[in-house]
Each structure stands twice: as C-alpha cells, then as structure tokens.
Design a protein around this motif. Structure first.
Motif, PDB file in Angstrom:
ATOM      1  N   ARG A   1     -20.582 -23.490 -59.878  1.00  0.00           N
ATOM      2  CA  ARG A   1     -20.431 -23.681 -59.185  1.00  0.00           C
ATOM      3  C   ARG A   1     -19.720 -25.152 -59.320  1.00  0.00           C
ATOM      4  O   ARG A   1     -20.143 -25.948 -60.365  1.00  0.00           O
ATOM      5  CB  ARG A   1     -22.434 -24.943 -58.829  1.00  0.00           C
ATOM      6  CG  ARG A   1     -23.020 -25.181 -57.988  1.00  0.00           C
ATOM      7  CD  ARG A   1     -23.977 -25.542 -57.712  1.00  0.00           C
ATOM      8  NE  ARG A   1     -24.632 -27.035 -59.027  1.00  0.00           N
ATOM      9  CZ  ARG A   1     -25.499 -27.094 -58.455  1.00  0.00           C
ATOM     10  NH1 ARG A   1     -26.582 -26.991 -57.610  1.00  0.00           N
ATOM     11  NH2 ARG A   1     -26.107 -28.053 -59.090  1.00  0.00           N
ATOM     12  N   VAL A   2     -18.740 -24.942 -58.137  1.00  0.00           N
ATOM     13  CA  VAL A   2     -18.186 -26.506 -59.017  1.00  0.00           C
ATOM     14  C   VAL A   2     -18.170 -27.542 -58.435  1.00  0.00           C
ATOM     15  O   VAL A   2     -18.176 -28.118 -57.249  1.00  0.00           O
ATOM     16  CB  VAL A   2     -16.192 -26.703 -58.982  1.00  0.00           C
ATOM     17  CG1 VAL A   2     -15.780 -28.128 -59.467  1.00  0.00           C
ATOM     18  CG2 VAL A   2     -16.173 -24.786 -59.278  1.00  0.00           C
ATOM     19  N   GLU A   3     -19.236 -28.991 -59.061  1.00  0.00           N
ATOM     20  CA  GLU A   3     -19.483 -29.660 -58.013  1.00  0.00           C
ATOM     21  C   GLU A   3     -18.641 -30.786 -58.154  1.00  0.00           C
ATOM     22  O   GLU A   3     -17.768 -31.062 -58.331  1.00  0.00           O
ATOM     23  CB  GLU A   3     -20.540 -30.107 -58.886  1.00  0.00           C
ATOM     24  CG  GLU A   3     -22.082 -29.464 -59.316  1.00  0.00           C
ATOM     25  CD  GLU A   3     -23.122 -30.045 -60.042  1.00  0.00           C
ATOM     26  OE1 GLU A   3     -24.393 -29.515 -60.152  1.00  0.00           O
ATOM     27  OE2 GLU A   3     -23.822 -31.194 -60.559  1.00  0.00           O
ATOM     28  N   ALA A   4     -18.369 -31.636 -57.044  1.00  0.00           N
ATOM     29  CA  ALA A   4     -17.279 -32.200 -57.066  1.00  0.00           C
ATOM     30  C   ALA A   4     -17.768 -33.794 -56.143  1.00  0.00           C
ATOM     31  O   ALA A   4     -16.928 -34.460 -56.146  1.00  0.00           O
ATOM     32  CB  ALA A   4     -16.679 -31.960 -55.118  1.00  0.00           C
ATOM     33  N   ALA A   5     -19.265 -34.044 -55.765  1.00  0.00           N
ATOM     34  CA  ALA A   5     -19.280 -34.951 -55.090  1.00  0.00           C
ATOM     35  C   ALA A   5     -21.008 -34.983 -55.908  1.00  0.00           C
ATOM     36  O   ALA A   5     -22.088 -34.248 -55.331  1.00  0.00           O
ATOM     37  CB  ALA A   5     -19.027 -35.616 -54.045  1.00  0.00           C
ATOM     38  N   ILE A   6     -21.791 -36.499 -55.918  1.00  0.00           N
ATOM     39  CA  ILE A   6     -23.448 -36.358 -55.717  1.00  0.00           C
ATOM     40  C   ILE A   6     -23.438 -37.604 -55.577  1.00  0.00           C
ATOM     41  O   ILE A   6     -22.799 -38.509 -55.680  1.00  0.00           O
ATOM     42  CB  ILE A   6     -23.635 -35.998 -57.202  1.00  0.00           C
ATOM     43  CG1 ILE A   6     -25.486 -36.165 -56.868  1.00  0.00           C
ATOM     44  CG2 ILE A   6     -23.220 -37.111 -58.261  1.00  0.00           C
ATOM     45  CD1 ILE A   6     -25.530 -36.459 -58.040  1.00  0.00           C
ATOM     46  N   SER A   7     -23.970 -37.408 -54.556  1.00  0.00           N
ATOM     47  CA  SER A   7     -24.589 -39.303 -53.517  1.00  0.00           C
ATOM     48  C   SER A   7     -25.709 -39.930 -54.556  1.00  0.00           C
ATOM     49  O   SER A   7     -26.498 -39.456 -55.266  1.00  0.00           O
ATOM     50  CB  SER A   7     -24.892 -38.703 -52.576  1.00  0.00           C
ATOM     51  OG  SER A   7     -26.095 -38.530 -52.103  1.00  0.00           O
ATOM     52  N   GLY A   8     -26.100 -40.694 -53.810  1.00  0.00           N
ATOM     53  CA  GLY A   8     -27.364 -42.025 -55.023  1.00  0.00           C
ATOM     54  C   GLY A   8     -28.514 -41.327 -54.770  1.00  0.00           C
ATOM     55  O   GLY A   8     -29.147 -41.654 -55.567  1.00  0.00           O
TER      56      GLY A   8
ATOM     57  N   ILE B   1     -24.023 -43.179 -63.990  1.00  0.00           N
ATOM     58  CA  ILE B   1     -25.300 -42.865 -63.877  1.00  0.00           C
ATOM     59  C   ILE B   1     -25.803 -41.241 -63.025  1.00  0.00           C
ATOM     60  O   ILE B   1     -26.626 -40.536 -63.847  1.00  0.00           O
ATOM     61  CB  ILE B   1     -26.255 -43.973 -62.563  1.00  0.00           C
ATOM     62  CG1 ILE B   1     -26.030 -45.115 -63.024  1.00  0.00           C
ATOM     63  CG2 ILE B   1     -26.926 -43.794 -62.178  1.00  0.00           C
ATOM     64  CD1 ILE B   1     -26.581 -46.541 -62.201  1.00  0.00           C
ATOM     65  N   ARG B   2     -24.723 -41.148 -62.352  1.00  0.00           N
ATOM     66  CA  ARG B   2     -24.184 -39.812 -62.254  1.00  0.00           C
ATOM     67  C   ARG B   2     -23.693 -39.407 -62.697  1.00  0.00           C
ATOM     68  O   ARG B   2     -22.632 -38.715 -62.805  1.00  0.00           O
ATOM     69  CB  ARG B   2     -24.461 -40.030 -60.116  1.00  0.00           C
ATOM     70  CG  ARG B   2     -25.462 -40.704 -58.993  1.00  0.00           C
ATOM     71  CD  ARG B   2     -24.678 -40.847 -58.029  1.00  0.00           C
ATOM     72  NE  ARG B   2     -24.589 -42.431 -57.604  1.00  0.00           N
ATOM     73  CZ  ARG B   2     -23.432 -42.698 -56.428  1.00  0.00           C
ATOM     74  NH1 ARG B   2     -23.220 -41.478 -55.731  1.00  0.00           N
ATOM     75  NH2 ARG B   2     -23.489 -43.923 -56.261  1.00  0.00           N
ATOM     76  N   THR B   3     -23.550 -37.726 -62.517  1.00  0.00           N
ATOM     77  CA  THR B   3     -22.939 -37.123 -63.155  1.00  0.00           C
ATOM     78  C   THR B   3     -22.979 -35.392 -63.149  1.00  0.00           C
ATOM     79  O   THR B   3     -23.816 -35.182 -62.600  1.00  0.00           O
ATOM     80  CB  THR B   3     -23.638 -36.290 -64.778  1.00  0.00           C
ATOM     81  OG1 THR B   3     -24.580 -37.491 -65.566  1.00  0.00           O
ATOM     82  CG2 THR B   3     -22.934 -35.781 -65.679  1.00  0.00           C
TER      83      THR B   3
ATOM     84  N   GLY C   1     -28.774 -37.800 -55.043  1.00  0.00           N
ATOM     85  CA  GLY C   1     -28.738 -36.760 -55.631  1.00  0.00           C
ATOM     86  C   GLY C   1     -28.232 -35.872 -54.807  1.00  0.00           C
ATOM     87  O   GLY C   1     -28.742 -34.697 -55.109  1.00  0.00           O
ATOM     88  N   VAL C   2     -27.703 -35.785 -53.422  1.00  0.00           N
ATOM     89  CA  VAL C   2     -27.260 -34.557 -52.887  1.00  0.00           C
ATOM     90  C   VAL C   2     -25.864 -34.449 -53.468  1.00  0.00           C
ATOM     91  O   VAL C   2     -24.805 -35.350 -53.607  1.00  0.00           O
ATOM     92  CB  VAL C   2     -27.101 -35.356 -51.164  1.00  0.00           C
ATOM     93  CG1 VAL C   2     -26.538 -33.968 -50.775  1.00  0.00           C
ATOM     94  CG2 VAL C   2     -28.817 -35.476 -50.876  1.00  0.00           C
ATOM     95  N   ILE C   3     -25.637 -33.140 -54.154  1.00  0.00           N
ATOM     96  CA  ILE C   3     -24.582 -32.151 -54.698  1.00  0.00           C
ATOM     97  C   ILE C   3     -23.293 -31.832 -53.301  1.00  0.00           C
ATOM     98  O   ILE C   3     -24.369 -30.720 -52.778  1.00  0.00           O
ATOM     99  CB  ILE C   3     -25.301 -31.368 -55.681  1.00  0.00           C
ATOM    100  CG1 ILE C   3     -25.676 -32.560 -57.014  1.00  0.00           C
ATOM    101  CG2 ILE C   3     -23.906 -30.631 -56.586  1.00  0.00           C
ATOM    102  CD1 ILE C   3     -26.590 -31.486 -57.930  1.00  0.00           C
TER     103      ILE C   3
END
Length: 696
Positions: free
Chosen positions: A668-675, A634-636, A677-679
C-alpha cells in the motif's frame, strides 16, 4: 564517400519501450580527408542533435538514466532524491500534481527541476507540471539528470537540477512492442527510423489504456467509489537535413492526448498538447553553435466533486472546462575557438508563457451559478556565459553566469454570476525585475579511479500563471491564488567523491540548499466559513493561500554504487537522505521548523540484473520514507517498500517475449490523505505479458 553510422543496439528491458540505448551526446564520427577534386557528402554523423557535451559537466553530479522502463517517469525513479509532488504515476494522479524536483526542494506541485527535450523546456506553460504520457512516444537516445542548480545555459527554473532528454537520429531500424496487463491494461509502442538522402527521419507512436484501480483504500470506500480508468496516446516525428558539411537543420513535431479519471463521478480530467521546434546546429566547425525556436500548445480540463462523509453521494463543485496555454521561446548558443584547454559558451534566450483558466463553480441543484476566468503572461529575456578550463587533463574548473529580465503582465481574474452581475473584475498591475544565475565548480581526478568534485550555485524560478491567478480545491480543502508572489531563489553547494575501476563504482555526494521565497500552500484557517479568494469552505476543510515562505532549507547525502558480479550479473543501488525544513515568519510562523509537504526523509532503490545471450532478468526494490500530506505536518503518509521485476526471453532473432510486474507484493503506497482521514493509494500490483519485435 559516405560516413559510417554509429551502431547502437535496441534496448529491450522491461516490456520495455522500443527506444534506442543511451549514448554519449558527443559520440560522432568525422569525415575522412577528401582526395583532390573530390566532393565530400555530409558525413559527420551524430546520433543525437545537441552540441557535444560540455567539459564543464565534469564538475557536476550527472546520472545517466537507462532507458529500459516502459514509461519515462518509471525510468527516472531510478534516481534517488528525484520525486514528483505525489507518489501516484501518470495513470492515476491528477496531471497538476506531477511537477518534478530533486533533493527535497518540494512542497509545491510546480517543477523545481527543469526538463528539456532537445534543448526545449518542457514544463506546462500554465502550471509548471509535466505531462509524462507525452514522452512515451519518442525515439530517445539518452536521458540524463544533472543534479544541483545554477546551470547558466539552462536558465530560469533549474533550482534543483536539469533533466535532459535527447532524441536519436541517423539510424536505420524499426521496433514494435505490445503488452497486456492487469485490469485490462494495454500498452503499445512503435518506432521507425531511417536515413533519407544525407539526413534522417524518425517517427514513433504510443498508446496506453486501462480500466484502472479504485484509489480509495478498502475499508473506507462507499458506493461512489469505482475504478479510475485512463487512456493515453502520442505521436512524434523528427527530421534532420544537412545544409552543408558541418551544419544541419532539425525539425520536431509531437502531439499527445491524456484522459484520466479519479475514481468518482465529476473527477474526469483531460490533458493534450502539440509541440513543434526547429534547430540549426553546427557541432564540428571551429565555431560551434546552435539556434532553436519552439512553440508549445496545451489544453487542460478537469472536474471536481464533493464526496459526502459516508462516501455514498458526490456533488459537482467545479468544472475547469478549458485551460488553454502557449509556450514560446528561442535560444542561441555559440562556442568560439579559444584554445584546446578552454571552452567558452555564450548565448541568449527568450521564453514566454501565456494562458488562462475558464471554469464553472458554486453549483446549486447540479447546475453552476458562477463563472471564473483568470490568467496572464510571463516573459524572460537573458544572456549567459560559461567558461571551463582544464590546466591539466585531471583537473577541470568551471564558472558561469547569467542575467535575466522578467515581466509578469496582463494578469486578471474575473468572476460573474451566470446570467447576472459581475462579482469581481480584477486587473493586476504589471511587474518586472532582474535576476541572476551563477555556478562555479571543480572536478579533480586525483588518483587512478578516484575523482572529487564540488560546486556552489544560485538559481531562480518565476511563479507560474497557475500559482499567481488560479484558486483551486481538493476535496473540502480550498487554496487561494496570490498575484503578488515573488520569484523563488536557491543558493546551494554540493561536493562529491567517486571511485570507478570499470567493475565497481561508488559515489557519495553531500549537499545543502536554501530556497528563499519558496512558494507553498500556507494554512490560514479551518472551515466552516467564507474565505477571501475561495468562498465557502465546509466543516472539516482547510483554507490555504499560496505564499512565499521565508525559505526551505534542505541538506542531505546521496549514495550510489554499482558492481558487475559476473559478466552477466550486475547490482546497482542508490540511497538519499534529505533533511528539509521550513523557515517561516508572519502568517507562516506556525510552519517554522516543520518539513515541507510531500517531502520524505529517505529514498532508496537496488536493482539486481542478469543478461546473457537470449535471456534478461531484473528485480528492483524501492523504498520511500514517510512524508507529510500537509504543510502543518498533521497528516502522515506511511513509508512503503515496493518490488518490481522483469523477465525477457528472445525466442528468435528480433522477437522477444517479456513478463514484468509492478509492486509485486501489492504494497500500500499512500498517495494522499484527506482532512477526514480518507486515504488514497498509488498503483497496486500490476502484471504484464508482452512481446517486442525489432527490425534492422
């Protein structure tokens, strides 16, 4: 009559760690013949301590990793398809997310590739992750990645491959490197090595610290978000003493400490350890052999907090204040003389992990109301045999097998109300079983410069104590442990074609792996609500449990190329395409056909390098494809391109100035995204100015 020392240059690319350049493990010199009545001193000098490289490795896909980066984990990024669970490095990631794997066998923070240092397995005894800062204070001669599983001599855990680090010995040199970087960052390293009598002593130390960056991306930050500082240090000592004309004793001790912060209150974590090992090696006698014994002592702690939706307040939810663990092991290998065209390896091994977590949780008005402790012990005992045969120089055939007995014992999880009643006191049944490992391969140099290789293999991994017994939380999400987890088993094949004429090298490898019983965090519910094994999960949170999936099937292709454009300029490139898919049924049926969490489809890198006389320069472009944060896809996490550079200039003999940059264009290298939507991002642009000195 003293033997000659193999001369090796010091490698100083990047700010770079003052480590010795990599060498072939079997590179050593023999004693000259003694005159009548003359006593020879020990004079077979090996720059590394292992037995000579097995001829069976000619059937494997092996990458020699240049030791030119300031950090070992950065150097390993040069290998396509090699990844850690998170994209963040050891300056900002939680240590528990830093397991390592290859070829898409991910979806879990425990390592599925086995890391060795001088024949000693290195994964954390409790959790299976890797404490990367602890390897920056080492005198390394080589780092090699052996892709594909089933190496019988490697043992349990080598599902995706083996990463081998070898320390250097018999060297007279000293080096010092210092650098200052963005956000008040400092890196310092010192290496010293000398021959002492007929043996040698090496010592190294490292220190790194930084004010860190704010992990949450701009536009989503609140008043609780701040920089995430880190401080890391390590020391190592190695001594080698000859016992007779062919046998030597090697002693190793290293220690490290690593403290990090995740950018909000109640996110501190600390990781420390002490390792010691003894090894006896006879690498030149008719009967070559080695015997190794080791101990690993680890301590880990971490705090966790719940951040309000507006990110203007944070409350503590858990304090994992102590996680002591111990790893013990012993290994023996024998190579009897069986003929010039045949190599036989026989051996046995024992490993033990023991540990527990101790933590406060369920905070009310800032104080914990409950206490939990959980842990246990695992053991494995095994024997192996590997046979390699060269009927002709151009053809190598290999086959190996191993049988291991495993046990999981003394498992427990106890929770109490602080100052009050016992909530639960579970004692889990002991379990045991038998697993086998196998690999068969061939390598064929069928024309001038051309070679073909292929292999089929089976390997297995025992669940870690962390997976079996410890529940955990990340933000609002909670994951329950599972004491009934079964071992993972991989079945795979790979085949490769390579060309090398000394100036140009090209390679292509195709692979397919099926990881049966893959351990993953399986989504079972959504908050708000109370769930077994974790308690209350708030609205917006996800409830998961560690479970054995039916399988993860990963297939793909790896490409690599290198060319010397001139005598000073070279270009290297690598790419990996990984098509990984979950096979699920029962409670994991909703995951069937999805990609494993944290596994990108594309990996790629290219490096252009220049080195001549006193000047060196390089630029490395890396690409990592999009990947899913969660098992439900769900989260990309978006794809990312990064550019690193390095420039060095020797201003006088032994003194070198260096400028280097990481993520030069601040991608911006995204390492995590919360439920919600906080990146969270990985390391931003970081510039370094440094100097290094070497003293021969």
């Amino acid at each position: 009559m003293k033997g000659a020392l193999i001369a090796l240059p010091l490698a100083y690319a990047g700010m770079a760690s003052p480590a010795w350049a990599q060498v072939n493990k079997s590179e050593y010199k023999d004693c000259p013949s003694a005159a009548d009545g003359e006593t020879l001193e020990f004079c077979t000098i090996s720059v590394v301590g292992n037995l000579p490289t097995s001829i069976g490795e000619r059937t494997e896909d092996v990458d020699e990793v240049p030791l030119t980066a300031a950090r070992l984990e950065s150097a390993l990024q040069q290998v396509p398809s090699l990844q850690q669970f998170r994209r963040s490095d050891a300056r900002s990631a939680n240590p528990t997310s830093q397991g390592i794997t290859l070829r898409g066998l991910g979806g879990n923070a425990s390592s599925r590739a086995l890391l060795f240092l001088d024949d000693v397995p290195q994964a954390d005894p409790f959790g299976g992750w890797v404490s990367w800062p602890g390897y920056d204070a080492l005198n390394l001669a080589s780092a090699r990645v052996r892709k594909g599983g089933g190496q019988a001599s490697a043992g349990p855990g080598a599902l995706a491959g083996v990463i081998e680090l070898d320390s250097i010995q018999y060297r007279d040199a000293a080096a010092l490197a210092l650098a200052y970087g963005s956000r008040n960052s400092i890196e310092g390293k010192a290496n010293y090595a000398t021959r002492l009598g007929g043996g040698s002593v090496t010592a190294a130390a490292s220190y790194a610290r930084g004010d860190g960056f704010i992990p949450i991306i701009a536009g989503q930050r609140g008043s609780v978000d701040r920089r995430a500082p880190y401080e890391q240090a390590g020391i190592s000592l190695r001594g080698v003493a000859p016992l007779n004309a062919s046998t030597e004793l090697q002693a190793n001790v290293r220690a490290f400490t690593d403290t990090r912060d995740r950018g909000v209150d109640f996110s501190d974590n600390a990781n420390s350890g002490v390792d010691a090992s003894l090894r006896l090696v006879d690498r030149i006698g008719d009967w070559q052999w080695s015997a190794t014994g080791y101990v690993q002592i680890r301590e880990f702690s971490s705090e966790f907090g719940a951040v309000a939706v507006n990110r203007n307040s944070v409350t503590q939810t858990l304090d994992q204040f102590a996680t002591p663990s111990t790893g013990l092991g012993a290994r023996f290998e024998l190579r009897p003389p069986v003929g010039e065209q045949v190599e036989l390896r026989l051996g046995g091994e024992w490993r033990r992990t023991d540990g527990e977590t101790r933590e406060f949780f369920t905070y009310v008005a800032g104080a914990p109301t409950r206490f939990r402790t959980a842990g246990g012990q695992t053991d494995s005992y095994g024997g192996f045999a590997e046979l390699s045969y060269q009927p002709v120089e151009a053809l190598t055939l290999s086959a190996g097998g191993r049988l291991d007995r495993w046990t999981i014992t003394d498992g427990f999880r106890r929770e109490v109300n602080i100052g009050g009643t016992v909530r639960s006191d579970d004692r889990f049944a002991d379990r045991s079983g038998t697993e086998w490992t196998g690999r068969a391969g061939l390598g064929w140099e069928f024309a001038d410069g051309f070679s073909l290789r292929g292999a089929a293999y089976r390997a297995w991994r025992l669940p870690t104590l962390n997976e079996l017994y410890r529940p955990f939380r990340v933000g609002a999400d909670a994951t329950a442990a599972n004491e009934n987890l079964r071992p993972e088993r991989v079945e795979g094949v790979d085949a490769g074609l390579a060309y090398d004429n000394g100036t140009l090298n090209l390679g292509v490898t195709m692979f397919r792996n099926r990881l049966n019983g893959a351990i993953a965090n399986v989504t079972l519910g959504q908050g708000p609500g109370n769930f077994a094994g974790v308690g209350f999960v708030a609205a917006g949170g996800t409830y998961r449990q560690r479970q054995n999936l039916d399988a993860i099937v990963s297939k793909g292709v790896e490409l690599d190329a290198g060319i010397d454009l001139t005598d000073a300029v070279s270009l290297t490139a690598g790419y990996a395409f990984v098509d990984a898919e979950v096979r699920g049924s029962g409670v994991s049926a909703p995951l069937n056909g999805l990609r494993p969490a944290q596994v990108p489809r594309h990996f790629g890198n290219a490096t252009l390098a220049y080195e001549k006389q006193s000047i060196s320069a390089s630029a490395t472009l890396r690409y990592i494809g999009a990947q899913f944060e969660d098992d439900a896809n769900i989260r990309t996490l978006a794809d990312a391109w990064t550019l690193d550079f390095d420039l060095g200039f020797e201003i006088m003999r032994g003194l070198r100035l260096q400028l280097r940059g990481e993520n030069l264009f601040d991608a911006r290298v995204e390492a995590a995204i919360s439920g919600s939507g906080v990146i969270e991002r990985a390391n931003p642009r970081t510039l370094w100015l440094g100097a290094s000195w070497k003293f021969d």
